[in-house]
Design a protein around this motif. Structure first.
Motif, short mmCIF file in Angstrom:
data_model
loop_
_atom_site.label_atom_id
_atom_site.label_comp_id
_atom_site.label_asym_id
_atom_site.label_seq_id
_atom_site.Cartn_x
_atom_site.Cartn_y
_atom_site.Cartn_z
N ALA A 90 23.63 93.13 41.89
CA ALA A 90 23.20 91.29 41.48
C ALA A 90 24.07 90.60 42.43
O ALA A 90 25.29 91.24 43.63
N THR A 91 23.59 90.18 43.02
CA THR A 91 23.56 89.38 43.99
C THR A 91 24.69 88.47 43.73
O THR A 91 23.50 87.13 42.97
N VAL A 92 25.17 87.54 44.15
CA VAL A 92 26.29 86.47 43.66
C VAL A 92 26.41 85.35 44.65
O VAL A 92 27.09 86.06 45.49
N PHE A 93 25.70 84.58 44.91
CA PHE A 93 26.55 83.34 45.52
C PHE A 93 27.19 82.21 45.13
O PHE A 93 26.89 81.76 44.22
N GLY A 94 28.57 82.17 45.97
CA GLY A 94 29.36 81.01 45.23
C GLY A 94 28.93 79.96 46.08
O GLY A 94 29.40 80.00 47.21
N LEU A 95 29.36 78.56 45.54
CA LEU A 95 28.97 77.27 46.07
C LEU A 95 30.58 76.12 45.55
O LEU A 95 30.49 76.40 43.94
N VAL A 96 30.62 76.23 47.00
CA VAL A 96 32.21 75.05 46.32
C VAL A 96 31.69 73.63 45.70
O VAL A 96 32.33 73.81 44.86
N PRO A 97 30.34 73.16 46.17
CA PRO A 97 30.23 71.78 44.79
C PRO A 97 30.61 72.14 43.53
O PRO A 97 30.53 71.61 42.38
N ALA A 98 30.66 73.83 42.72
CA ALA A 98 30.47 74.16 41.74
C ALA A 98 32.30 74.26 41.37
O ALA A 98 31.91 74.60 40.19
N ALA A 99 32.96 74.66 42.08
CA ALA A 99 34.61 74.43 41.58
C ALA A 99 34.72 73.83 40.99
O ALA A 99 34.17 72.21 41.08
N ASN A 100 35.63 73.78 39.90
CA ASN A 100 36.13 72.41 39.28
C ASN A 100 35.60 71.90 37.88
O ASN A 100 35.82 70.86 37.85
N ARG A 101 33.97 72.66 37.65
CA ARG A 101 32.86 72.03 37.07
C ARG A 101 33.33 72.88 35.42
O ARG A 101 31.64 72.86 35.15
N ASP A 102 33.57 73.73 35.82
CA ASP A 102 33.65 74.69 34.19
C ASP A 102 34.44 73.13 33.07
O ASP A 102 35.57 73.18 32.69
#
Length: 91
Positions: free
Chosen positions: A1-13
């Protein structure tokens, strides 16, 4: 699987933060990743922090200051950054 982490998604849990998409300067337990950490710490982090610590309160203290038009955002995937923020003052 490919995972692409995005900084804008951080701290939005939503399991960790109440109203995760809301900009909240008083958010508690906020171990954010905005400037990286350790050997990956952004060299401009201290300047960015002090600029915001001084600049945001100065802007907030100007009576009547408001957005002159909606904020337009850069259409890029790695950072959530505005193209421009136009402000107007009634005076």
């Amino acid at each position: 699987a490919t995972v692409f982490g995005l900084v804008p998604a951080a701290n939005r849990d939503p399991e960790k933060f109440r109203c995760p998409a809301q900009f909240d300067l008083d958010r508690e337990d906020n171990s954010h990743i905005a400037f990286g950490t350790g050997s990956h710490l952004c060299i401009g982090a201290p300047l960015g922090r002090i600029s915001m610590r001084i600049g945001l309160p100065m802007l907030a203290a100007i009576p009547g200051l408001e957005l002159a038009r909606p904020v337009s955002w850069e259409p890029i995937y790695t950072f959530h950054t505005p193209r421009a923020v136009w402000l107007k003052h009634p005076g």
